[in-house]
Design a protein around this motif. Sequence first.
Motif, mmCIF file in Angstrom:
data_model
loop_
_atom_site.group_PDB
_atom_site.id
_atom_site.type_symbol
_atom_site.label_atom_id
_atom_site.label_comp_id
_atom_site.label_asym_id
_atom_site.label_seq_id
_atom_site.Cartn_x
_atom_site.Cartn_y
_atom_site.Cartn_z
ATOM 1 N N ALA A 25 0.820 -1.211 0.000
ATOM 2 C CA ALA A 25 0.000 0.000 0.000
ATOM 3 C C ALA A 25 0.853 1.260 0.000
ATOM 4 C CB ALA A 25 -0.935 -0.003 1.211
ATOM 5 N N GLU A 26 1.972 1.232 0.708
ATOM 6 C CA GLU A 26 2.839 2.410 0.741
ATOM 7 C C GLU A 26 3.397 2.712 -0.645
ATOM 8 O OE1 GLU A 26 6.847 4.145 3.029
ATOM 9 O OE2 GLU A 26 6.006 2.185 3.574
ATOM 10 N N SER A 27 3.857 1.681 -1.348
ATOM 11 C CA SER A 27 4.366 1.890 -2.706
ATOM 12 C C SER A 27 3.257 2.319 -3.654
ATOM 13 C CB SER A 27 5.028 0.614 -3.229
ATOM 14 O OG SER A 27 6.306 0.430 -2.655
ATOM 15 N N LEU A 28 2.050 1.787 -3.453
ATOM 16 C CA LEU A 28 0.932 2.195 -4.298
ATOM 17 C C LEU A 28 0.662 3.681 -4.122
ATOM 18 C CD1 LEU A 28 -1.384 1.696 -6.222
ATOM 19 C CD2 LEU A 28 -2.743 0.802 -4.304
ATOM 20 N N ARG A 29 0.707 4.153 -2.900
ATOM 21 C CA ARG A 29 0.512 5.592 -2.674
ATOM 22 C C ARG A 29 1.640 6.399 -3.313
ATOM 23 N NH1 ARG A 29 -2.013 3.575 2.245
ATOM 24 N NH2 ARG A 29 0.010 3.278 3.241
ATOM 25 N N GLY A 30 2.867 5.879 -3.223
ATOM 26 C CA GLY A 30 3.988 6.557 -3.867
ATOM 27 C C GLY A 30 3.830 6.604 -5.378
ATOM 28 N N LEU A 31 3.337 5.510 -5.955
ATOM 29 C CA LEU A 31 3.081 5.476 -7.393
ATOM 30 C C LEU A 31 2.032 6.510 -7.775
ATOM 31 C CD1 LEU A 31 3.258 4.112 -10.232
ATOM 32 C CD2 LEU A 31 1.448 2.567 -9.436
ATOM 33 N N LEU A 32 0.958 6.585 -7.021
ATOM 34 C CA LEU A 32 -0.097 7.554 -7.310
ATOM 35 C C LEU A 32 0.431 8.981 -7.226
ATOM 36 C CD1 LEU A 32 -2.954 5.803 -5.325
ATOM 37 C CD2 LEU A 32 -2.767 5.951 -7.812
ATOM 38 N N ASP A 33 1.293 9.252 -6.252
ATOM 39 C CA ASP A 33 1.906 10.579 -6.152
ATOM 40 C C ASP A 33 2.763 10.869 -7.391
ATOM 41 O OD1 ASP A 33 0.750 11.108 -3.697
ATOM 42 O OD2 ASP A 33 2.490 10.455 -2.532
ATOM 43 N N GLY A 42 -6.088 11.036 -14.746
ATOM 44 C CA GLY A 42 -6.924 9.993 -14.186
ATOM 45 C C GLY A 42 -6.103 8.745 -13.930
ATOM 46 N N VAL A 43 -6.681 7.815 -13.185
ATOM 47 C CA VAL A 43 -6.010 6.555 -12.851
ATOM 48 C C VAL A 43 -6.990 5.410 -13.103
ATOM 49 C CG1 VAL A 43 -4.922 5.204 -11.023
ATOM 50 C CG2 VAL A 43 -4.631 7.685 -11.072
ATOM 51 N N PHE A 44 -6.485 4.355 -13.730
ATOM 52 C CA PHE A 44 -7.270 3.147 -13.988
ATOM 53 C C PHE A 44 -6.602 1.999 -13.249
ATOM 54 C CE2 PHE A 44 -7.838 -0.302 -17.485
ATOM 55 C CZ PHE A 44 -8.826 -0.942 -16.745
ATOM 56 N N VAL A 45 -7.263 1.466 -12.231
ATOM 57 C CA VAL A 45 -6.704 0.340 -11.476
ATOM 58 C C VAL A 45 -7.418 -0.949 -11.854
ATOM 59 C CG1 VAL A 45 -5.938 1.749 -9.529
ATOM 60 C CG2 VAL A 45 -8.238 0.775 -9.500
ATOM 61 N N VAL A 71 -6.149 9.239 -3.723
ATOM 62 C CA VAL A 71 -6.437 10.218 -4.776
ATOM 63 C C VAL A 71 -7.372 11.295 -4.255
ATOM 64 C CG1 VAL A 71 -7.588 10.511 -7.010
ATOM 65 C CG2 VAL A 71 -5.956 8.644 -6.676
ATOM 66 N N ALA A 72 -8.294 10.899 -3.405
ATOM 67 C CA ALA A 72 -9.162 11.853 -2.700
ATOM 68 C C ALA A 72 -9.867 12.827 -3.636
ATOM 69 C CB ALA A 72 -8.353 12.619 -1.645
ATOM 70 N N GLY A 73 -10.361 12.320 -4.760
ATOM 71 C CA GLY A 73 -11.154 13.136 -5.653
ATOM 72 C C GLY A 73 -10.390 14.082 -6.551
ATOM 73 N N ARG A 74 -9.043 14.018 -6.530
ATOM 74 C CA ARG A 74 -8.267 14.952 -7.355
ATOM 75 C C ARG A 74 -8.408 14.656 -8.832
ATOM 76 N NH1 ARG A 74 -2.506 14.310 -4.740
ATOM 77 N NH2 ARG A 74 -3.388 12.272 -4.149
ATOM 78 N N LEU A 99 -16.650 1.209 -3.233
ATOM 79 C CA LEU A 99 -15.485 1.742 -2.527
ATOM 80 C C LEU A 99 -15.133 3.147 -3.006
ATOM 81 C CD1 LEU A 99 -13.259 -1.492 -2.532
ATOM 82 C CD2 LEU A 99 -14.620 -0.567 -0.650
ATOM 83 N N GLY A 100 -15.794 3.614 -4.066
ATOM 84 C CA GLY A 100 -15.599 4.999 -4.478
ATOM 85 C C GLY A 100 -15.162 5.211 -5.908
ATOM 86 N N ALA A 101 -15.358 4.230 -6.767
ATOM 87 C CA ALA A 101 -14.943 4.371 -8.163
ATOM 88 C C ALA A 101 -15.793 5.400 -8.893
ATOM 89 C CB ALA A 101 -15.056 3.025 -8.881
ATOM 90 N N ASP A 102 -15.165 6.086 -9.845
ATOM 91 C CA ASP A 102 -15.889 7.036 -10.687
ATOM 92 C C ASP A 102 -16.433 6.378 -11.942
ATOM 93 O OD1 ASP A 102 -15.428 9.654 -9.266
ATOM 94 O OD2 ASP A 102 -13.351 9.011 -9.514
#
Length: 319
Positions: A25-33, A42-45, A71-74, A99-102
């Motif tokens: 999860a930490e690396s995933l957050r780093g990747l998103l940053d 946008g991001v497609f997971v 991502v918090a809606g950014r 879970l919050g997908a757009d």
Amino acid sequence: MTTDLGTGVIIPAITPLDEAGEVDAESLRGLLDHLLGHGAHGVFVLGTCGEFGFLTDAQREQVVATTVEHVAGRVPVLVGVSDTGTARAIAQARRLLPLGADAAVATVPFFAETGEAEIAEHFRRLKEAIGPVPLFAYENPPRVNGTSIPVPLVLDLAAEGVLAGIKDSSGDTDRLVRTLAGRDARGLSGFRVLSGSEVEAAAALRAGADGLVPGLGNVDPAGYVELMGTARTDPSGSDALQERLRSLFAMVAIPTIAPMGGSSRALGAFKAAARLLGVIAQDRCAVPSVLYRDADRDRVAALLAAHGPVPAAARTVSP
């Protein structure tokens, strides 16, 4: 959120894993940053790059929850719900979308061979199940027994309100052009057409594509964001940029030490590059993927040095 859904550069995020093969999860957050910090729209997971087919249901949920929270809606978060059949895809959607997908993204069913009638039924039932959440079709014949979604059917489903868009990873520019022409002819201006080709991205944008979904964007998101901004206004400059990205994309076909299939080779390259850039901690792929060795990583590093972002280990730190 300021980005229109289904436009711009939408990165199909890799799924970082730790030594035990669990979601990091930490690396995933780093990747998103890394992606958002370089301008991704946008991001497609849980797409092909996200190794959705090799992840457990619990791992899929962790990827989506972590991504949506960080991502918090950014930017919009698109979530893959593909599975072997319609009922299973619906089950994935009901588990993951709350879970919050757009938006949801789905291929045709795979393993069993399907035709036009089954494909239409699949997407109609899936859309009925997910309600107002936009649904994007994922055209990727090599991953689904060579089955392609016929362009006329894509347009019919768009006209019905079943599909909000399509991610076309066929690599067939003529198909993309026919889809765009059909959209215009039928007045489907809200239907989004996205190209999943790393190497024909500039051509797709000039043809009228609304955006890009490049797996190589995990490594060089800024390159594709720049290409998005210049493809229609600076042909010569964007051609040069496309050629650099094409050269960088050669990492997916390096002669690896151990024999491995195309998925292991391509995703291993993307993850090795992301690790070399200091974006993720490990470049492990999900089982049963064959893993890269140091000599393979060296070849990826050479391509990065020649054509892409500079690896963290090679950066010069000012005193």
